[in-house]
Every structure is written in structure tokens, then in C-alpha cells.
Design a protein around this motif. Structure first.
Motif, PDB file in Angstrom:
ATOM      1  N   MET A 197      77.492   6.207  24.438  1.00  0.00           N
ATOM      2  CA  MET A 197      76.652   5.545  25.427  1.00  0.00           C
ATOM      3  C   MET A 197      75.318   5.136  24.812  1.00  0.00           C
ATOM      4  O   MET A 197      74.797   4.047  25.092  1.00  0.00           O
ATOM      5  N   ILE A 198      74.776   5.994  23.955  1.00  0.00           N
ATOM      6  CA  ILE A 198      73.502   5.697  23.299  1.00  0.00           C
ATOM      7  C   ILE A 198      73.636   4.464  22.414  1.00  0.00           C
ATOM      8  O   ILE A 198      72.770   3.578  22.421  1.00  0.00           O
ATOM      9  N   ASP A 208      69.169  20.152  36.691  1.00  0.00           N
ATOM     10  CA  ASP A 208      70.380  19.700  35.988  1.00  0.00           C
ATOM     11  C   ASP A 208      71.282  18.861  36.890  1.00  0.00           C
ATOM     12  O   ASP A 208      71.743  17.789  36.511  1.00  0.00           O
ATOM     13  N   GLY A 209      71.566  19.323  38.102  1.00  0.00           N
ATOM     14  CA  GLY A 209      72.504  18.633  38.984  1.00  0.00           C
ATOM     15  C   GLY A 209      72.020  17.280  39.469  1.00  0.00           C
ATOM     16  O   GLY A 209      72.810  16.456  39.918  1.00  0.00           O
ATOM     17  N   ASP A 210      70.704  17.056  39.392  1.00  0.00           N
ATOM     18  CA  ASP A 210      70.154  15.779  39.849  1.00  0.00           C
ATOM     19  C   ASP A 210      70.161  14.718  38.748  1.00  0.00           C
ATOM     20  O   ASP A 210      69.885  13.550  39.011  1.00  0.00           O
ATOM     21  N   ALA A 211      70.449  15.132  37.520  1.00  0.00           N
ATOM     22  CA  ALA A 211      70.453  14.208  36.386  1.00  0.00           C
ATOM     23  C   ALA A 211      71.876  13.716  36.135  1.00  0.00           C
ATOM     24  O   ALA A 211      72.802  14.512  36.029  1.00  0.00           O
ATOM     25  N   THR A 212      72.057  12.410  36.049  1.00  0.00           N
ATOM     26  CA  THR A 212      73.374  11.857  35.740  1.00  0.00           C
ATOM     27  C   THR A 212      73.599  11.882  34.228  1.00  0.00           C
ATOM     28  O   THR A 212      72.680  12.150  33.450  1.00  0.00           O
ATOM     29  N   THR A 213      74.827  11.568  33.833  1.00  0.00           N
ATOM     30  CA  THR A 213      75.134  11.482  32.403  1.00  0.00           C
ATOM     31  C   THR A 213      74.243  10.449  31.732  1.00  0.00           C
ATOM     32  O   THR A 213      73.808  10.637  30.587  1.00  0.00           O
ATOM     33  N   GLU A 214      73.931   9.383  32.427  1.00  0.00           N
ATOM     34  CA  GLU A 214      73.042   8.358  31.875  1.00  0.00           C
ATOM     35  C   GLU A 214      71.641   8.913  31.651  1.00  0.00           C
ATOM     36  O   GLU A 214      70.986   8.599  30.642  1.00  0.00           O
ATOM     37  N   ASP A 215      71.168   9.746  32.571  1.00  0.00           N
ATOM     38  CA  ASP A 215      69.864  10.387  32.393  1.00  0.00           C
ATOM     39  C   ASP A 215      69.878  11.298  31.161  1.00  0.00           C
ATOM     40  O   ASP A 215      68.915  11.343  30.384  1.00  0.00           O
ATOM     41  N   LEU A 216      70.972  12.028  30.985  1.00  0.00           N
ATOM     42  CA  LEU A 216      71.095  12.933  29.841  1.00  0.00           C
ATOM     43  C   LEU A 216      71.147  12.152  28.532  1.00  0.00           C
ATOM     44  O   LEU A 216      70.681  12.639  27.495  1.00  0.00           O
ATOM     45  N   ALA A 217      71.708  10.934  28.590  1.00  0.00           N
ATOM     46  CA  ALA A 217      71.689  10.065  27.403  1.00  0.00           C
ATOM     47  C   ALA A 217      70.249   9.716  27.037  1.00  0.00           C
ATOM     48  O   ALA A 217      69.888   9.654  25.856  1.00  0.00           O
ATOM     49  N   GLY A 218      69.426   9.502  28.052  1.00  0.00           N
ATOM     50  CA  GLY A 218      68.013   9.232  27.804  1.00  0.00           C
ATOM     51  C   GLY A 218      67.326  10.411  27.141  1.00  0.00           C
ATOM     52  O   GLY A 218      66.475  10.237  26.258  1.00  0.00           O
ATOM     53  N   ASP A 219      67.697  11.625  27.549  1.00  0.00           N
ATOM     54  CA  ASP A 219      67.137  12.821  26.922  1.00  0.00           C
ATOM     55  C   ASP A 219      67.534  12.886  25.447  1.00  0.00           C
ATOM     56  O   ASP A 219      66.719  13.233  24.584  1.00  0.00           O
ATOM     57  N   ALA A 220      68.805  12.558  25.158  1.00  0.00           N
ATOM     58  CA  ALA A 220      69.273  12.573  23.769  1.00  0.00           C
ATOM     59  C   ALA A 220      68.551  11.517  22.935  1.00  0.00           C
ATOM     60  O   ALA A 220      68.222  11.746  21.762  1.00  0.00           O
ATOM     61  N   GLU A 221      68.286  10.371  23.546  1.00  0.00           N
ATOM     62  CA  GLU A 221      67.542   9.321  22.845  1.00  0.00           C
ATOM     63  C   GLU A 221      66.126   9.807  22.498  1.00  0.00           C
ATOM     64  O   GLU A 221      65.601   9.504  21.415  1.00  0.00           O
ATOM     65  N   ALA A 222      65.518  10.554  23.409  1.00  0.00           N
ATOM     66  CA  ALA A 222      64.186  11.109  23.147  1.00  0.00           C
ATOM     67  C   ALA A 222      64.238  12.113  21.999  1.00  0.00           C
ATOM     68  O   ALA A 222      63.319  12.181  21.169  1.00  0.00           O
TER      69      ALA A 222
END
Length: 259
Positions: free
Chosen positions: A60-61, A16-30
Motif C-alpha cells: 500500500m505504501i 487502535d480500533g479507530d485507525a484503519t489499515t490506511e491510517d496504519l500505512a501512514g504510521d509506517a510511512e512516518a
């Protein structure tokens, strides 16, 4: 409705701590792509509900070219991460009875620590610098060493560095779908006084024609009825989520998710 654990939580892989908010946006897109792949889902009616950091991820998405039919933003920040954290610290400290002199000292330390985070090029060097700042401030004596180490690791993480500098306004200005944005009057983490008008203006400046914004009296960051709004109350409040806020979300989504 689809809900999923963040990276490194439950059965989700990653850290979790290594993922930025932008990375989490990618997860939401998936997650959106997964929903749209299912035969029982009308891909034209998929929307997003985001709380706090999730309220930054949803716009962001869209700013990255994603298409959604609608979005609900709950306690969504409209200031950059540093301003959000400084205001958060100030309000929580004041609610906890900290003297104005101590609050000033604490915020001065925070600003120096955030400057170190922005300027750092090496994580190990940053952690050493943060420890030095703690020692110089004299604040280390009042914080258990284990808790202090945890805070320093969190502040040196990729997530924290990204969040500190991220400005949500440009993404909000690119949102072009119906939006319901709700805030709690006693939210100390994303206070409505600073965030609500800025969020509303950004959406309207971007040309969004369907924006509903509401502040609920007596609710905290988690949309619970509360006494002060301090995070120290969260676990002691039996209510999970305000029924009136939930009712408004349900009615609004039902209206905007029609074929």
C-alpha cells in the motif's frame, strides 16, 4: 531494524480500533521518514518487512508513491477482507471439529453480519443490527455476554469496515522492488492455497522482475512449527519463529540490501 507499537499499544498514542489499515500505512510511512532522517542510515537501502496486515500495508505504501529498496511479505493476504475472514472462519471451525451443518450456519451468519457492516451509516445502528442478528441466529446463548459485546464493538469499528472491503491486489500490482513472500503451509488465517498464487500473479502482472515466493511445510500463521495450524495452539508453542524461515529472510535481505 526499527519496530514500533501500533496506535494505542504500549506508549503509542491513539486508539487502535479507530485507525484503519490506511491510517496504519501512514504510521509506517512516518517510521520510514524517521529512519531516512538519521545520519547512520543509508536512505537508499531502507526496506519493509510486513506480517499479515503488515503484508498489506507494505505494498500500500508503494502504491501511494512511497519508495523502498525491497520488501518481505509474511503471510500477506491477496484476497479482500471479507473473503479472507470467511475462509479463516471455515478452516478454524473445521480444525476445531465443528460439524459441516454448524459451519454452514456460522458462515451464513458471518455473511449477513458483513453485509450489515457494509451497509451501515451509523455505528450505534450497526451495533443494534448485529445484536439483532445474533439473537435471530440463536448463537448468543453459547457466547459469554462480555465476549459478545467485544466482538460487536470490533465489527463496528472503522478498522473492521475498511478491512472488510479492502482488496490488496491493485497495490501489489504497483510494487516495483525486490520482494520475498513467505507463507506457512498450515496457516488458517491467510491460507497459502488461495493467497500465494494470487499474490505471485499480481506482482508478476505488475512487471516486478525480482519476486521470490515460498511456502514452508508445517508452519502456521506465526511461522511456528505446529500440529494443526489452529490459532488455539499459538500460545502453547514454545518456538517463536521458524529458524529456517528466519534464515531465508536474513540471507535474502543481506543480498538485497547491499550498496
Amino acid at each position: 531494524m526499527l519496530r514500533y507499537d501500533k496506535r494505542g499499544v504500549g506508549k503509542s498514542t491513539g486508539v487502535d480500533g479507530d485507525a484503519t489499515t490506511e491510517d496504519l500505512a501512514g504510521d509506517a510511512e512516518a517510521a520510514i521518514a524517521y529512519l531516512r532522517s538519521r545520519k547512520e542510515i543509508d536512505s537508499r537501502r531502507v526496506g519493509l518487512i510486513g506480517h499479515s496486515e503488515g503484508g498489506m500495508i507494505a505494498p500500500m505504501i508503494v502504491a501511494r508513491g512511497g519508495k523502498v529498496a525491497w520488501m518481505v511479505l509474511l503471510a500477506a493476504p491477496a484476497m479482500n477482507g471479507e473473503k479472507t475472514l470467511l475462509k479463516q472462519s471455515e478452516l478454524i471451525a473445521r480444525a476445531g471439529g465443528m460439524s459441516e451443518a454448524r459451519i454452514t450456519q456460522s458462515l451464513d451468519f458471518d455473511r449477513k453480519a458483513y453485509a450489515a457492516v457494509r451497509e451501515a451509516t451509523n455505528r450505534a445502528a450497526l451495533e443494534a443490527k448485529l445484536k439483532e442478528l445474533v439473537e435471530m441466529s440463536g448463537m448468543g446463548a453459547s457466547i459469554p455476554s462480555e465476549a459478545l459485546e467485544g466482538q460487536i464493538r470490533a465489527m463496528s469499528s472503522p478498522w473492521f469496515r475498511y478491512f472488510l472491503g479492502y482488496d490488496p491486489l491493485p497495490a501489489l500490482e504497483k510494487v516495483n522492488c525486490p520482494v520475498l513472500a513467505l507463507f506457512g503451509e498450515k496457516d488458517f488465517q491467510v491460507p497459502p492455497q488461495e493467497n500465494l498464487p494470487a499474490l505471485k500473479k499480481a506482482l508478476e502482472d505488475g512487471g516486478d522482475q525480482d519476486v521470490t515466493v515460498k511456502e514452508f511445510p508445517g508452519l502456521n500463521h506465526l511461522f511456528q512449527h505446529c500440529n494443526t495450524g489452529s490459532p488455539t495452539e499459538y500460545g502453547a508453542i514454545e518456538e517463536t519463529f521458524s529458524p529456517e524461515a528466519l534464515r531465508m529472510i536474513g540471507n535474502w535481505v543481506a543480498k538485497h540490501a547491499k550498496p
